[in-house]
Enzyme design. Structure first.
Site: not given
Length: 319
Positions: A38, A105
């Site tokens: 991430h 995402e």
């Protein structure tokens, strides 16, 4: 035989501490490990987000574990650069590194300033990236013009064996689609009927390789503490698509999480102070047909979980 792995959550723990944790997990008897990739955490309470690829080199060099990560090429990562990253770890640590390639995402990808595409376009972009990465890992010089552009890209370090390119999926439809290219499947804990259908869809579509599952869990010495950890750390992670795909900032996830109660968290996290209950849950996932179980303790202090599961849970599952 079912294998049990440790999940290293970069969003929740600093890379320095995670390196200590994965070494601890190996000593405690975990068979392998995986990690997230991430740019930002899911919540401001998580407070971390180290660079996965630097950490992976250190973790592979200081343990004997096989390691992998879930990663998204196409926007934040150019596929040719991604292929070079994957190939380098594969060449340095033969047979010990894999990567699951997903469509991403917005919370991580919005940083480029590029438009966040709709789901179908993201999936098409991922499939182009998978093709580019796979051909480059096979030694081809690749030129490609589509949703991503690649100009005469060639790897000068070819890993042998080729790192596995795993397909992440959370629905039967996505499992069937990744089956066309994946060397294996990875998903997350969901109701048994959903997981059963997902596995069947993957195999029926010709899916090959190992089936893996990441299991979010919370354990502590008391039920109240296990519940508190789960609610504090994972209430921003209970949202289904498209909310989890399209929300851009930790602050936005925190605002939505203010309205999430413990019962909703329990649907996403296996919560119990009873180690026997955790053993039973893990055995159920193995019985469904999953080869590899990656345990993600959703708290930030990993040491008590590693010690307790290493002593009381892993040996019984191996038996």
């Amino acid at each position: 035989m079912t294998r049990i792995g440790f999940h290293a959550s970069h969003e929740q723990i600093s890379p320095r501490q995670l390196l200590v944790d994965v070494q601890h997990a190996e000593r405690a008897g975990f068979d392998m490990a995986m990690c997230s990739d991430h740019f930002s955490p899911w919540s401001t309470r998580h407070g971390h987000s180290g660079y996965t690829w630097s950490w992976l080199g250190a973790a592979l060099a200081t343990t004997e574990l096989a390691l992998g990560c879930v990663s998204a090429p196409g926007q934040r990562y150019h596929p040719a650069v991604h292929a070079q990253r994957i190939a380098t770890l594969g060449q340095m640590f033969p047979g010990r590194f894999w990567v699951a390639l997903g469509s991403g995402e917005a919370s991580n990808e919005h940083i480029t300033g590029d438009r966040w595409p709709d789901k179908e376009q993201r999936t098409q972009r991922l499939e182009e990236c998978v093709d580019v990465i796979g051909r480059m890992l096979d030694g081809e010089e690749v030129t490609h013009r589509g949703l991503v552009t690649v100009d005469r890209a060639r790897l000068w370090e070819i890993p042998d064996p080729r790192p596995l390119l795993i397909g992440p999926a959370v629905s039967a439809a996505s499992a069937a689609r990744v089956a066309t290219w994946a060397d294996g499947l990875v998903t997350i804990n969901q109701p048994a009927d959903v997981l059963r259908d997902l596995l069947a869809a993957y195999r029926d579509a010709g899916g090959r390789g190992q089936a893996s599952i990441q299991i979010h869990l919370s354990w502590a010495s008391t039920e109240d503490e296990a519940e508190s950890i789960a609610h504090d750390q994972w209430r921003t992670n209970v949202f289904s698509e498209p909310v989890n795909w399209d929300t851009e900032t930790p602050q936005a996830f925190d605002l939505m999480g203010e309205h999430v109660g413990l019962e909703a968290v329990r649907k996403a996290v296996r919560v119990s102070a009873d180690l026997g209950r955790h053993r039973d849950w893990l055995a159920e996932y193995a019985d469904l047909g999953f080869d590899d179980l990656y345990l993600h303790f959703v708290g930030q202090d990993q040491a008590p979980f590693i010690d307790a599961f290493g002593e009381h849970v892993l040996p019984s599952l191996s038996d």
